[in-house]
Design a protein around this motif. Sequence first.
Motif, PDB file in Angstrom:
ATOM      1  N   UNK A 166      11.104   8.972   4.555  1.00  0.00           N
ATOM      2  CA  UNK A 166       9.688   9.224   4.816  1.00  0.00           C
ATOM      3  C   UNK A 166       8.952   7.883   4.919  1.00  0.00           C
ATOM      4  N   UNK A 167       8.140   7.766   5.956  1.00  0.00           N
ATOM      5  CA  UNK A 167       7.360   6.536   6.072  1.00  0.00           C
ATOM      6  C   UNK A 167       6.147   6.782   6.966  1.00  0.00           C
ATOM      7  N   UNK A 168       5.158   5.902   6.813  1.00  0.00           N
ATOM      8  CA  UNK A 168       3.939   5.960   7.627  1.00  0.00           C
ATOM      9  C   UNK A 168       3.373   4.560   7.724  1.00  0.00           C
ATOM     10  N   UNK A 169       3.085   4.118   8.953  1.00  0.00           N
ATOM     11  CA  UNK A 169       2.554   2.773   9.190  1.00  0.00           C
ATOM     12  C   UNK A 169       1.188   2.897   9.838  1.00  0.00           C
ATOM     13  N   UNK A 170       0.217   2.171   9.298  1.00  0.00           N
ATOM     14  CA  UNK A 170      -1.135   2.139   9.857  1.00  0.00           C
ATOM     15  C   UNK A 170      -1.523   0.676  10.036  1.00  0.00           C
ATOM     16  N   UNK A 171      -1.405   0.226  11.261  1.00  0.00           N
ATOM     17  CA  UNK A 171      -1.674  -1.171  11.606  1.00  0.00           C
ATOM     18  C   UNK A 171      -0.853  -2.104  10.703  1.00  0.00           C
ATOM     19  N   UNK A 172      -1.491  -2.911   9.873  1.00  0.00           N
ATOM     20  CA  UNK A 172      -0.742  -3.904   9.111  1.00  0.00           C
ATOM     21  C   UNK A 172      -0.185  -3.432   7.792  1.00  0.00           C
ATOM     22  N   UNK A 173      -0.390  -2.139   7.434  1.00  0.00           N
ATOM     23  CA  UNK A 173       0.051  -1.627   6.136  1.00  0.00           C
ATOM     24  C   UNK A 173       0.952  -0.419   6.343  1.00  0.00           C
TER      25      UNK A 173
ATOM     26  N   UNK B  87       2.639  12.997   1.727  1.00  0.00           N
ATOM     27  CA  UNK B  87       1.661  13.937   2.271  1.00  0.00           C
ATOM     28  C   UNK B  87       0.286  13.275   2.280  1.00  0.00           C
ATOM     29  N   UNK B  88      -0.563  13.761   3.161  1.00  0.00           N
ATOM     30  CA  UNK B  88      -1.970  13.338   3.223  1.00  0.00           C
ATOM     31  C   UNK B  88      -2.102  11.815   3.365  1.00  0.00           C
ATOM     32  N   UNK B  89      -1.283  11.238   4.211  1.00  0.00           N
ATOM     33  CA  UNK B  89      -1.350   9.793   4.424  1.00  0.00           C
ATOM     34  C   UNK B  89      -2.529   9.501   5.348  1.00  0.00           C
ATOM     35  N   UNK B  90      -3.427   8.625   4.915  1.00  0.00           N
ATOM     36  CA  UNK B  90      -4.592   8.302   5.729  1.00  0.00           C
ATOM     37  C   UNK B  90      -5.106   6.912   5.415  1.00  0.00           C
TER      38      UNK B  90
END
Length: 382
Positions: free
Chosen positions: A221-228, A237-240
Motif C-alpha cells: 500500500x502506498x500513496x504519493x502526493x507531490x514531494x511526500x 485509508x483516507x489519504x489526503x
Amino acid sequence: MPSTPHRPDAAVHAAPAVQAGPAVHTGPTGHAEPTGHAGPAARTGSAVPAGSVDPKAGPSDPADPPGGDARSRRAGWIPAGRSDRLIAVSALWGALLMWLHAQVPNGFGLGSLLETFLPWAGLGVPVLLAFAVVRRSRFAAVAVVVPAVAWVSLFGGVVVDKTSAGGDLVVVTHNVGEANREPGRTARALALSGADVLALEELSSKTAPVYERELAANFPYHSVHQGVGLWSTYPLRDVEPVPIMPWTRAVRATVHTPKGPVAVFAAHLASVRVSPAGGFATARRNEAGRNLAEVVRAERLPRVVVVGDFNGTGEDTALRPLTSQLRSAQGEAGAGFGFTWPASFPLVRIDQIFVRGVSPVSSWSLPATGSDHLPVAASLRL
C-alpha cells in the motif's frame, strides 16, 4: 628699641621627618652615600633587602595577582584575578542561555538558532574548565560547575539509553534528498529497514517512480502526493494532502493495523534560510508548523503519529504549537540525541517522530543513504 637675641638659622635644625632619614655625605665620586645612621625603617626592623619582595606590598598587577597567601600556594591554587573573573562570567552567561533559552527573542531567528544547536552548548564546559585549571583558579573552577549543572538538567536524560524490545508498529521516516543520485540504492535499503509504515519526503517527479518500483514488493500500500509519500504493510485509508503550505508538503492517512486504526501524518516543513539580511529565517517554517498543529489538534483518532523533516528540533520554541501536543519518540525511547543532519557529520536532529496516544518502545537512526539526511525509526506500542 630692644635688640633681638641672636638665634640659629631654622634651616640648621631639620624637621623630625628629615632627622629620621639617614645622613649622607658626598664621596670621592661625587655621589651621595649613606653614613650608616639608621632611619626609622632600620630601627623598626622593617627594612626590605634589595632584590626581595615586601610581603606587605600588594601585587604589581592587582587585577591579576601572580601569587596568593601561603595556604593557596601550598594547594597550588591562586586568588581570583581578571582572567578568572572572565572565565566565571562566561560560565554564568552560558548557564543562563541554557536555562532561559525559551526566553531568547526570535528576532532574526536567534532563538531558533540557539535552540537548534543547544545540545552543543555543553562543549563550553570542558573548555572553560581547562582554562580554570591552567589558571589554577578555584574560583573559576567552581563557577564552571554552574553551566555543567544546567546542561545535565536539560540533556542528562537524553543521553541515557532508554530503548527496550518489543512494539506493535515500526515507523520509519526519511528525507531522501531531491539531489540524491542513488534513489534505487536508497529505496532498497529502506525496504530492508523492517518498517511497517514508511514516510518519504523530498520526492521529485523523476525519483518517485523509482521508489514506487523498488518498494512495491515490501509495501503493498502506498500513496504519493507531490514531494511526500507514504508506504505501508497495512491498508491505507483516507489519504489526503494537508494544506500547510501553498503546495503539498504534508499528507494524512489512516493506517489500519491489527490493533486498530492509527492516524499518520507525514510532513516536510519549509526549509530554513540563512542570509545576512534575514538572519536565521524561520518565518515560513513556523507558519507551516502552526498550520500542521491545527490539523493535528483537530484529529479525532486517539492514536496519532506525526513524522517527517521539520527543519527544526523538538526544543525549538517556535514549533511549540505542534510539539506541545505530542511526545518525541527519541526523547522517550532513544539513546542519545539521534542527530540526523548533515548525514556526513550529524549536528542536529531535524527529522522527527512524534506520537500521541501510543507508547514509544525504542527509537534509532538508520545508516546513511545517498541523502544528506539520515533515516530515523521508532517502534511503537499501540
